[in-house]
Design a protein around this motif. Structure first.
Motif, PDB file in Angstrom:
ATOM      1  N   PHE A   1      47.386  55.792  33.306  1.00  0.00           N
ATOM      2  CA  PHE A   1      47.214  55.395  33.099  1.00  0.00           C
ATOM      3  C   PHE A   1      46.378  54.219  33.915  1.00  0.00           C
ATOM      4  N   ILE A   2      47.286  53.122  35.157  1.00  0.00           N
ATOM      5  CA  ILE A   2      46.995  52.804  35.947  1.00  0.00           C
ATOM      6  C   ILE A   2      45.533  52.569  36.086  1.00  0.00           C
ATOM      7  N   MET A   3      45.445  53.414  36.927  1.00  0.00           N
ATOM      8  CA  MET A   3      44.184  53.690  37.692  1.00  0.00           C
ATOM      9  C   MET A   3      43.020  54.188  37.173  1.00  0.00           C
ATOM     10  N   ASP A   4      43.600  54.485  34.811  1.00  0.00           N
ATOM     11  CA  ASP A   4      42.363  54.082  34.589  1.00  0.00           C
ATOM     12  C   ASP A   4      41.882  52.691  34.265  1.00  0.00           C
ATOM     13  N   LYS A   5      42.811  51.702  33.381  1.00  0.00           N
ATOM     14  CA  LYS A   5      42.671  50.625  33.254  1.00  0.00           C
ATOM     15  C   LYS A   5      42.991  49.971  33.592  1.00  0.00           C
ATOM     16  N   LEU A   6      43.652  49.315  34.562  1.00  0.00           N
ATOM     17  CA  LEU A   6      43.870  48.620  36.034  1.00  0.00           C
ATOM     18  C   LEU A   6      43.050  47.999  36.828  1.00  0.00           C
ATOM     19  N   TRP A   7      42.261  49.453  37.531  1.00  0.00           N
ATOM     20  CA  TRP A   7      42.087  49.241  38.540  1.00  0.00           C
ATOM     21  C   TRP A   7      40.817  48.597  39.161  1.00  0.00           C
ATOM     22  N   SER A   8      40.761  48.606  39.945  1.00  0.00           N
ATOM     23  CA  SER A   8      39.306  46.963  40.208  1.00  0.00           C
ATOM     24  C   SER A   8      38.206  47.565  41.330  1.00  0.00           C
ATOM     25  N   GLU A   9      37.404  47.791  41.304  1.00  0.00           N
ATOM     26  CA  GLU A   9      36.041  48.642  41.529  1.00  0.00           C
ATOM     27  C   GLU A   9      36.489  48.089  43.361  1.00  0.00           C
ATOM     28  N   ALA A  10      37.116  46.616  43.340  1.00  0.00           N
ATOM     29  CA  ALA A  10      37.138  45.963  44.610  1.00  0.00           C
ATOM     30  C   ALA A  10      38.108  46.597  45.583  1.00  0.00           C
ATOM     31  N   GLY A  11      39.259  47.298  44.576  1.00  0.00           N
ATOM     32  CA  GLY A  11      40.303  47.460  45.033  1.00  0.00           C
ATOM     33  C   GLY A  11      41.201  46.871  44.422  1.00  0.00           C
ATOM     34  N   GLY A  12      42.469  47.679  44.655  1.00  0.00           N
ATOM     35  CA  GLY A  12      43.641  46.775  44.403  1.00  0.00           C
ATOM     36  C   GLY A  12      43.374  47.163  42.485  1.00  0.00           C
ATOM     37  N   PHE A  13      44.860  46.721  41.955  1.00  0.00           N
ATOM     38  CA  PHE A  13      44.877  46.101  40.362  1.00  0.00           C
ATOM     39  C   PHE A  13      45.436  45.218  40.048  1.00  0.00           C
ATOM     40  N   TYR A  14      44.291  45.162  38.652  1.00  0.00           N
ATOM     41  CA  TYR A  14      44.169  43.484  37.787  1.00  0.00           C
ATOM     42  C   TYR A  14      46.115  44.322  36.881  1.00  0.00           C
ATOM     43  N   ASP A  15      46.039  42.484  36.461  1.00  0.00           N
ATOM     44  CA  ASP A  15      47.270  42.284  35.652  1.00  0.00           C
ATOM     45  C   ASP A  15      47.926  42.882  34.642  1.00  0.00           C
ATOM     46  N   LYS A  16      46.204  43.543  33.639  1.00  0.00           N
ATOM     47  CA  LYS A  16      46.198  43.371  32.800  1.00  0.00           C
ATOM     48  C   LYS A  16      44.358  44.047  32.503  1.00  0.00           C
ATOM     49  N   PRO A  17      45.068  44.789  31.605  1.00  0.00           N
ATOM     50  CA  PRO A  17      43.221  45.421  31.292  1.00  0.00           C
ATOM     51  C   PRO A  17      42.081  44.358  31.061  1.00  0.00           C
ATOM     52  N   ARG A  18      41.067  44.744  31.724  1.00  0.00           N
ATOM     53  CA  ARG A  18      39.838  43.912  31.042  1.00  0.00           C
ATOM     54  C   ARG A  18      39.356  43.880  29.864  1.00  0.00           C
ATOM     55  N   ALA A  19      38.590  42.913  29.123  1.00  0.00           N
ATOM     56  CA  ALA A  19      39.091  42.506  28.188  1.00  0.00           C
ATOM     57  C   ALA A  19      39.616  42.797  27.001  1.00  0.00           C
TER      58      ALA A  19
END
Length: 191
Positions: free
Chosen positions: A15-33
């Motif tokens: 889930f976190i790799m699918d919904k929170l991953w940033s292509e620049a690396g690392g994870f966002y604090d919430k899903p985009r949009a």
């Protein structure tokens, strides 16, 4: 000992790799949009949460061998590497995750989960202090594929392997488990 928890961890990682991953690396604090207003639309990559995610993904990699978890953890650590000094003590979780990436310790206990000796190995390995260790019980009857990938033989009695930086030591007596973990971790106090 319960593989259901490992399955749940894999689902969360997916889930976190699918919904929170940033292509620049690392994870966002919430899903985009997410549809929030004002500042709620801004995406952030918090150090602490990313450090915990990297640690969890590394441990998941060591328990499953999944390279995708290792790669995501590595890229997450790289994102924060150049500016970590500015976080001072708040970067402790990052430091532990980076140390786990650089110097992991794995304890593989090969034996039936129902066997008393297997449980003794588990108790002794968990008692020995090393925050970088990942302990796994590999039951030959249930985890034959995992055992085959790791290449450990099946003995008549449970055994354990303490592995660090490409070297594994066989431990045949649960009483010696603590010392084996401390020696590999550079913390042998002689007990």
């Amino acid at each position: 000992l319960d593989r259901n928890f490992l399955s749940r961890a894999e689902n969360i990682a997916g889930f976190i790799m699918d919904k929170l991953w940033s292509e620049a690396g690392g994870f966002y604090d919430k899903p985009r949009a997410t549809g929030g207003f004002g500042a709620l639309n801004l995406l952030d990559k918090p150090l602490e949460e990313n450090s915990v995610a990297a640690d969890a993904l590394l441990r998941l990699h060591y328990l499953t061998g999944k390279q995708k978890c290792l790669e995501a953890a590595r890229r997450t650590l790289e994102v924060f590497a150049s500016g970590i000094q500015r976080y001072c003590i708040m970067g402790c979780d990052y430091g532990l995750a980076a140390e786990l990436y650089l110097h992991p310790m794995q304890v593989h206990i090969v034996g039936s989960r129902k066997d008393y000796v297997t449980r003794r190995f588990l108790a002794e390995s968990l008692r020995a202090y090393n925050p970088l260790k990942v302990v796994e019980v590999i039951d030959p009857d249930v985890d034959s594929e995992r055992l085959k990938r790791l290449g450990y033989p099946v003995a008549d009695v449970p055994t354990a392997y303490v592995c660090s930086e490409g070297t594994c030591n066989l431990v045949e007596d649960p009483k010696k488990m603590g010392k084996a973990v401390r020696q590999f971790g550079g913390k042998d106090d002689g007990n």
